[in-house]
Design a protein around this motif. Structure first.
Motif, short mmCIF file in Angstrom:
data_model
loop_
_atom_site.label_atom_id
_atom_site.label_comp_id
_atom_site.label_asym_id
_atom_site.label_seq_id
_atom_site.Cartn_x
_atom_site.Cartn_y
_atom_site.Cartn_z
N SER A 1 0.84 -1.20 0.00
CA SER A 1 0.00 0.00 0.00
C SER A 1 0.88 1.25 0.00
O SER A 1 2.01 1.22 0.50
N LYS A 2 0.35 2.35 -0.54
CA LYS A 2 1.07 3.61 -0.46
C LYS A 2 1.21 4.00 1.00
O LYS A 2 0.25 3.95 1.77
N THR A 3 2.41 4.39 1.36
CA THR A 3 2.66 4.77 2.75
C THR A 3 3.21 6.19 2.79
O THR A 3 4.35 6.43 2.40
N SER A 4 2.38 7.11 3.27
CA SER A 4 2.82 8.48 3.50
C SER A 4 3.24 8.59 4.96
O SER A 4 2.46 8.31 5.85
N ILE A 5 4.51 8.96 5.17
CA ILE A 5 5.02 9.05 6.55
C ILE A 5 4.23 10.08 7.35
O ILE A 5 3.92 9.88 8.52
N GLY A 6 3.86 11.19 6.68
CA GLY A 6 3.06 12.22 7.36
C GLY A 6 1.72 11.69 7.81
O GLY A 6 1.31 11.89 8.97
N SER A 7 1.04 10.96 6.93
CA SER A 7 -0.27 10.38 7.28
C SER A 7 -0.13 9.32 8.36
O SER A 7 -0.97 9.21 9.25
N LYS B 1 11.74 -1.07 0.66
CA LYS B 1 11.06 0.16 0.22
C LYS B 1 11.16 0.32 -1.28
O LYS B 1 12.22 0.18 -1.87
N CYS B 2 10.01 0.64 -1.90
CA CYS B 2 9.96 0.90 -3.33
C CYS B 2 9.51 2.35 -3.54
O CYS B 2 8.39 2.72 -3.21
N GLU C 1 5.84 6.15 -0.54
CA GLU C 1 6.52 4.95 -1.01
C GLU C 1 5.63 3.73 -0.73
O GLU C 1 4.67 3.81 0.02
N LYS C 2 6.00 2.61 -1.34
CA LYS C 2 5.37 1.35 -1.01
C LYS C 2 6.42 0.46 -0.35
O LYS C 2 7.60 0.49 -0.70
#
Length: 425
Positions: A233-239, A272-273, A288-289
């Motif tokens: 899944s898309k991973t936004s560090i901020g979110s 990490k991709c 990133e994913k």
């Protein structure tokens, strides 16, 4: 020496450095992925090529006879004893080298002698730390070994004469059982899961639990569980920080999340991709994913065994591409995305969409919207590099120069994303 399955994918990458005495060969990878076996295979190849057996010096620091070697002085003493009266280049193999605190200077001293070709393996959390880089910058090359890809999984079963069922059933088993080499020999699914859990525990106990960078173990465990359960899944560090701060009712810093994710990467649990813009040809920070280095990590610890094919198939293709040493990114094409952009050592690109099926959502006018969605982003890429759709479909639909392949056939035949089938070489 026990019979070993020859993992040519990795041996072919290291082979050109067998006789390089000025470069330390560092073999990394997840615990129990087969690093020690790779070293044994290298030593066998050297002997087969004419190197005398006495020129092979093998020190396994977790085995009987070597367990008491804890200091650089004791390590040097053991090496010198084994190398005594040996003429010519000596091929030095040291397994689990992190057990010797401060090994770097000693190993570098032997590297500076012209008659040593050195190979080492060890705990990833230590070997990938700044200490190794500080002492050996420019003097070593890292070779990362993965767990079995689907083609290796089948080849290893054939090599050891283990029964292979219908290839699609084998693929489904591979999804849940993963590619830890030792698990191939267990018959029951329960035994395989128990073995995977033991490997996870070993990684946690030896590579993670004592890490001084983990100041909040509860938060680390929450992040670890979250990232494993949301692989692909898309991973936004901020979110993610907002989510963690809200659930824990206290602020969580981005630096902390980045640090804990990096620890999981260094332990080879996740990979990490990054995202890549096809127009600017530049990487994009954020969202990133993260993929699992082995899918068994998810299925061994989850009660729900149902397969969410979207991220699962992406993860399998991602690990397959990594095993070939391609650079891999998630592709951004305007407002659309391509699952993977691959780049080979010759700077050739290839674009890959991954789907369970491209069929199944046809409207009254006969337009299949599932198919349109999978082709749309690839058709927007304005260059002549190969474009692929990999799915589980029997019926293949090539259009606009885009190559549609059955991913099970593609991977089981060790095919390449530039039209080369390595089985024929």
């Amino acid at each position: 020496m026990a019979k070993l399955y020859k993992r040519e994918k990795y041996l072919s990458k290291i082979r050109g450095f067998y006789h390089a005495t000025d470069i330390i060969k560092v073999i990394t990878g997840l615990r129990r992925c087969g690093k020690s076996s790779i070293m044994e295979l290298i030593s066998k190849e050297l002997v087969s090529s004419g190197v005398n057996k006495e020129n092979i010096i093998f020190i396994k620091l977790d085995k009987k006879g070597y367990k008491r070697i804890k200091t650089p002085e004791k390590l040097e003493e053991a090496i010198d004893k084994l190398a005594e009266d040996v003429k010519g280049v000596k091929y030095l193999f040291i397994d689990e080298i992190q057990k010797v605190k401060g090994f770097e200077e000693t190993i570098n001293a032997y590297r500076e002698e012209e008659d040593y070709s050195i190979f080492i393996t060890g705990s990833n959390s230590y070997l990938l730390s700044g200490e190794l880089a500080t002492y050996l910058t420019g003097r070593y090359i890292e070779f990362e070994v993965g767990t079995l890809t689907f083609d290796e999984y089948l080849e290893m079963k054939r090599f050891f004469k283990i029964k292979i069922d219908d290839i699609r059933l084998e693929f489904e088993k591979f999804i849940k059982e993963g590619g830890l080499p030792r698990s191939v020999f267990f018959e029951s699914a329960l035994d395989k899961q128990n073995y995977t859990r033991s490997v996870i525990k070993e990684i946690y106990d030896k590579d993670i639990r004592k890490n001084k960078k983990i100041r909040n173990k509860e938060l680390f465990n929450i992040i670890q569980t979250y990232i494993i359960n949301n692989f692909g899944s898309k991973t936004s560090i901020g979110s993610l920080c907002q989510y963690l701060s809200k659930t824990r009712k206290e602020p969580v810093k981005k630096d902390t999340v980045y640090r804990y994710l990096e620890i999981l990467e260094n332990a080879k649990i996740i990979s990490k991709c990054k995202r890549f813009d096809t127009k600017s040809k530049k990487s994009i920070n954020g969202e990133e994913k993260y993929y699992l280095t082995d899918l068994s990590f998810y299925f061994a610890n989850n009660v729900d065994g149902r397969i969410n094919y979207g991220p699962v198939l992406e993860n399998i293709v991602y690990n397959y591409a990594r095993s070939k040493s391609y650079q891999i990114s998630v592709g951004k094409v305007g407002n659309l995305e391509v699952d993977f952009i691959l780049r080979n050592p010759f700077d050739d690109y290839s674009y890959v969409q991954v789907a369970r099926t491209i069929y199944g959502n046809e409207d009254e006018s006969g337009v299949d919207h599932t198919q349109e969605r999978e082709y749309r982003s690839l058709e927007k890429i304005q260059d002549n590099y190969p474009k692929y759709i990999l799915s589980l479909d029997f019926l293949l639909q090539n259009r606009s120069g885009i190559i549609h392949k059955d991913m099970i056939y593609f991977m089981s035949n060790n095919m390449d994303f530039w039209g080369i089938n390595f089985k024929h070489f």
